[in-house]
Design an enzyme around this catalytic site. Structure first.
Site, PDB file in Angstrom:
ATOM      1  N   ASP A  44       0.820  -1.351   0.109  1.00  0.00           N
ATOM      2  CA  ASP A  44       0.133   0.095  -0.128  1.00  0.00           C
ATOM      3  C   ASP A  44       1.006   1.210   0.073  1.00  0.00           C
ATOM      4  OD1 ASP A  44      -2.841   1.051   0.416  1.00  0.00           O
ATOM      5  OD2 ASP A  44      -1.601   2.209   1.912  1.00  0.00           O
ATOM      6  N   TYR A  49       3.856   9.452   0.384  1.00  0.00           N
ATOM      7  CA  TYR A  49       4.767   8.784   1.185  1.00  0.00           C
ATOM      8  C   TYR A  49       6.186   9.223   0.588  1.00  0.00           C
ATOM      9  CZ  TYR A  49       0.724   6.135   2.528  1.00  0.00           C
ATOM     10  OH  TYR A  49      -0.600   5.694   2.843  1.00  0.00           O
ATOM     11  N   LYS A  78      -1.932   5.908  -4.514  1.00  0.00           N
ATOM     12  CA  LYS A  78      -3.079   6.841  -4.055  1.00  0.00           C
ATOM     13  C   LYS A  78      -2.885   8.493  -5.037  1.00  0.00           C
ATOM     14  CE  LYS A  78      -3.533   4.862   0.308  1.00  0.00           C
ATOM     15  NZ  LYS A  78      -1.946   4.537   0.335  1.00  0.00           N
ATOM     16  N   HIS A 111      -6.554   9.839  -2.476  1.00  0.00           N
ATOM     17  CA  HIS A 111      -5.840   9.938  -0.974  1.00  0.00           C
ATOM     18  C   HIS A 111      -6.951  10.408   0.033  1.00  0.00           C
ATOM     19  CE1 HIS A 111      -1.995   9.598   1.131  1.00  0.00           C
ATOM     20  NE2 HIS A 111      -2.961   9.308   1.927  1.00  0.00           N
TER      21      HIS A 111
END
Length: 321
Positions: A44, A49, A78, A111
């Site tokens: 994921d 990130y 996302k 997201h």
């Protein structure tokens, strides 16, 4: 190997995956590679990130060594808030796919239900929440505009399934009115301190699979010095949770994950330690009693950690109000 959940899109999604939030770039490739060796198949990730290139290198290494094939993996990413304008969606997805080194995402999520002004990736990537300095600058893109662009990803073969993250009930009901492709999954903060049962009821009724993040509650947020996280007893140190864990001769972490998976949710824990990776995968090979599930659910206090105002001061992003 984790059991799978059949999504409304027709694809199978592993019920236990590996979360990539806060996995340091310096070790991300090795962490992903080792997680694949440990048996994980779902990863994921997200633009925000900032580690998708490195995670992709871990995937490439595992594939090159014959440990897995691409089709064995279920890669999730996302759409960040600054790319909600319809014409921005496909270009950023193509960049993210290139970062991962793959041709398609198995699942691609919005997201947050927040549209912010576009920031060119050549200027700053990932863009973060602020346009410049501490300025939050909204975009005029609607969720309908963004979702229509998300649907085009399926048509173009860039994503097999699409879904949503951090959405609340009324917005989901609205999305379902115009969606040509219904969201396959909903990813939410979910732990005993934040159960969100009515939202779970909606998802079940509408055939939307729920993925829980932050399954261990405040543990993921202590480093941000969130006072309500600091003041709470860590779930894995709570005496009731420890007592239940002792009853089954299991670590508290497995009990917290099993509380979610036994109720039909998917989970995405993470660890850089091999023994913990393996342990988290093993949460699905025992069952809690209904009484113990009810006891853990009874921890619910409606306490949320992952919201913008917990990271920085703002009066513009009351997403969960």
């Amino acid at each position: 190997m984790a059991p799978v959940i059949k999504l409304s899109s027709g694809y199978d999604m592993p019920q236990v995956g590996f979360g990539l939030w806060k996995v340091d770039n310096a070790i991300a490739a090795d962490v992903v590679y080792n997680a694949i060796k440990a048996g994980y198949r779902l990863f994921d990730g997200a633009c925000d990130y900032g580690n998708e290139v490195e995670c992709g290198k871990g995937v490439a290494r595992a594939i090159s060594e014959g440990i897995v094939k691409r089709e064995d993996l279920f890669i999730v990413s996302k759409l960040w808030n600054t790319f909600h304008d319809g014409e921005r969606v496909q270009p950023i997805v193509k960049k993210q796919l290139a970062d991962w080194g793959v041709d398609y995402f198995d699942l691609y999520l919005i997201h947050f239900p927040v549209a912010l002004e576009y920031v060119d990736p050549s200027v700053r990537y990932p863009p973060g929440w602020h346009y410049e300095g501490d300025e939050i600058r909204p975009s005029k893109a609607t969720i309908q505009e963004t979702w229509t662009a998300m649907e085009s990803l399926v048509d173009a073969g860039l994503a097999r399934s699409i879904g949503i993250s951090n959405f609340q009930s009324q917005l989901i009901y609205d999305l379902l009115r115009y969606a040509k492709i219904r969201p396959a999954t909903l990813q939410i903060e979910h732990h005993p301190y934040l159960v969100q049962q009515e939202l779970l009821n909606l998802a079940k009724r509408e055939g939307i699979t729920v993925t829980a993040y932050s399954s261990f509650g405040p543990a993921s947020f202590l480093e941000f010095n969130m006072q309500h996280a600091v003041k709470l007893t860590p779930l894995m140190e709570d005496e009731t949770i420890k007592s239940i864990a002792a009853k089954y001769n299991r670590p508290a972490s497995q009990v917290l994950l099993r509380w979610a998976t036994q109720r039909g949710l998917a989970v995405i824990p993470k660890s850089s330690r091999q023994e913990t990776m393996v342990s988290n995968l093993q949460n699905i090979d025992f069952d809690l009693s209904e009484e113990d599930i009810a006891t853990i659910t009874g921890f619910n206090r409606g306490i949320r950690f992952n919201q913008p105002s917990n990271y920085f001061p703002t009066e513009l992003l009351w997403i969960f109000g």
